[in-house]
Each structure stands twice: as C-alpha cells, then as structure tokens.
Design an enzyme around this catalytic site. Structure first.
Site, PDB file in Angstrom:
ATOM      1  N   ASP A  65      36.800  42.062  36.629  1.00 34.78           N
ATOM      2  CA  ASP A  65      36.893  43.302  37.385  1.00 34.78           C
ATOM      3  C   ASP A  65      38.313  43.855  37.311  1.00 34.78           C
ATOM      4  O   ASP A  65      39.267  43.115  37.077  1.00 34.78           O
ATOM      5  CB  ASP A  65      36.533  43.060  38.855  1.00 34.78           C
ATOM      6  CG  ASP A  65      35.066  42.739  39.057  1.00 34.78           C
ATOM      7  OD1 ASP A  65      34.265  43.064  38.160  1.00 34.78           O
ATOM      8  OD2 ASP A  65      34.732  42.143  40.103  1.00 34.78           O
ATOM      9  N   ARG A  66      38.437  45.142  37.539  1.00 37.84           N
ATOM     10  CA  ARG A  66      39.744  45.806  37.463  1.00 37.84           C
ATOM     11  C   ARG A  66      40.818  45.066  38.248  1.00 37.84           C
ATOM     12  O   ARG A  66      41.912  44.806  37.760  1.00 37.84           O
ATOM     13  CB  ARG A  66      39.635  47.246  37.975  1.00 37.84           C
ATOM     14  CG  ARG A  66      40.994  47.920  38.175  1.00 37.84           C
ATOM     15  CD  ARG A  66      40.858  49.343  38.677  1.00 37.84           C
ATOM     16  NE  ARG A  66      42.126  49.802  39.270  1.00 37.84           N
ATOM     17  CZ  ARG A  66      42.338  51.025  39.738  1.00 37.84           C
ATOM     18  NH1 ARG A  66      41.381  51.923  39.683  1.00 37.84           N
ATOM     19  NH2 ARG A  66      43.493  51.351  40.268  1.00 37.84           N
TER      20      ARG A  66
END
Length: 269
Positions: A65-66
C-alpha cells in the site's frame, strides 16, 4: 488526496536493494504508490523503474500500500515474473512485516477471520471482520510481539493470505491498531480529511506518525533461500527511539533476531 512529491532519479537509485538481469528489488518509501498514476512516470515506483531501466513494462511481483514501506520486487521479463508470482501464489515466496502497535501486546496472536467491505464506513475500500459469506474472504495473520515499551509494541507479522488491508484490519479488530493509522484507527474521518486536503500537523500527537507504522521487512524464497531485506525507514526508527525510548543497538538486535526466527520457521518446514 493531495499528490505526494515526484520521485528524483538519484533518490530512486538509493532505494535499490538488489539488481540482476531478471530482478529489481527496491526499498519503497511510505509515501509512494506502486502502480502508475495519472501524474506521470515519476509519481509511482513502477513508473520510475521503467524510466530507470529504459523499458516499456516491468512486472510487479509483490506490492505494498502507498503508506506501507519496505521491499517491493519487480521482474524485468515475463519469465522471471511468472517464476516469482507463482512462488507467491504457492507460498514458496513469503513476506514478513514489522509494525508498531498501540498498546501492550504480550503474547502471540494467530488471527483467523473473514474480511469483507465495511458497509458502515464512508470509505469505499475499508474492510472489516465479518461472517463467512459469498463475498467475504478468509484471512489469516500472525502477530508476534518483539518488545513492549511505553504503551507500544514492536511486532513481527506474517500473513498466510493476502487480503486488502488485512494486517491493518486485523490489528484494529484485536484491539491493537497500528501507530499512525488514519483509516483503521481512532477515527476514519481523519482519513477522509487527509484525502481531501492532505496532512495536518495537528494529527501527529494523536496518531504518532504521518503514516501507518507498517514496514515490509523481508521477502524470502524458501526453495532458493534467496532473501531481500529492507532497512527500517527513518520515521519508523525515530518512533522506536523517541516514543518507545529504544536504543539503536537494541533495535538492531531485536530486528535481526526476528529476521532469524522468521527465516528458520520457514526453512525448517
């Protein structure tokens, strides 16, 4: 959501953990998306990698995830991608995470639940523990506490499944949410406001970090005993030293021991 800064090529080169004719292992920072975005090649890890390599396509073997930092593996050709992606599917290639949890987790927890979309949330992507159904998916996460200090727990985490937001949703469900958690923490309105107008410094005291304290530490191929390790990022280390009052040498010893236990637990089987 406010756009993060564009990647500088010199910084990208410093993130390279390993490279050969088939693979590129990178230490992704916790503010960068993996997949290409509308803001051009220097706005994503894959985009910059393609520019760096001078090729039109690379294959993402494992994503994060970011706001999760750590090891990301890219394959330079279809043959290498097929080999490593199959390894992930067959659980020959395994990942280990380090996380900082709120509260004192005093014993290991094996969490087995079903996860599905949270119908009570204003955030479309948010997951929650739910009953077994046609739409829900089985998820299994192992939490191994490494040290408790000043109301926080440094934890080693492995997953047997790869569901969306699995670690974050399970951490919240067992009552030990991640430090810095905007969505699966105290108030999801923080996440909504963050998406609208970006980070507010006033949240730092409440959340502890600008992002969730989750780091993809290790990626291990059991068959070839090929291992990629990602060093702890500065924000993660700073929290351990400032908020948990751990010394650098102590952190290194704890993390190295966790690496060894993860490695041995897989290779022994």
């Amino acid at each position: 959501m406010k756009d993060p800064p564009l990647v500088e090529m010199e910084d990208f080169k410093k993130w390279i953990l390993y490279e050969d004719e088939n693979l590129l292992a990178l230490n992704k920072p916790g503010w960068l998306v993996c997949h290409p975005s509308k803001n051009g090649p220097f706005s994503s890890l894959v985009g910059v990698a393609k520019v760096y390599l001078g090729i039109e396509s690379v294959h993402l073997v494992s994503r994060l995830d970011r706001e999760t930092s750590g090891v990301v593996l890219l394959a330079k050709n279809r043959k290498a991608a097929s080999h490593w992606q199959k390894g992930v599917e067959l659980k020959i290639v395994r990942r280990n995470y380090l996380a900082i949890l709120e509260g004192n987790l005093n014993e290991s927890r094996n969490v087995t639940t079903f996860l599905g979309k949270d119908p009570d949330s204003s955030v479309y992507v948010k997951q929650r523990v739910t009953e077994k159904s046609r739409k829900s998916k089985y998820a299994e996460t192992d939490f191994l506490p490494l040290i408790n200090q000043d109301g926080y727990t440094l934890c080693s985490i492995t997953t047997s499944t790869g569901r969306k937001h699995q670690i974050r949703a399970h951490a919240q469900w067992v009552g030990f949410p991640l430090v810095g958690e905007k969505l699966y923490g105290k108030d999801e309105k923080i996440y909504l406001n963050f998406c609208t107008s970006g980070w507010r410094e006033e949240w730092k005291g409440l959340l502890g970090m600008h992002r969730q304290a989750l780091h993809g530490r290790c990626l291990l191929d059991i068959e070839s005993v090929t291992e990629f390790l990602s060093p702890l990022p500065e924000d993660f280390s700073d929290f351990l030293t400032v908020s948990m009052k751990l010394k650098a040498g102590e952190i290194e010893k704890i993390v190295n021991q966790a690496d060894e236990e993860f490695r041995n637990s897989l290779l022994a089987n």
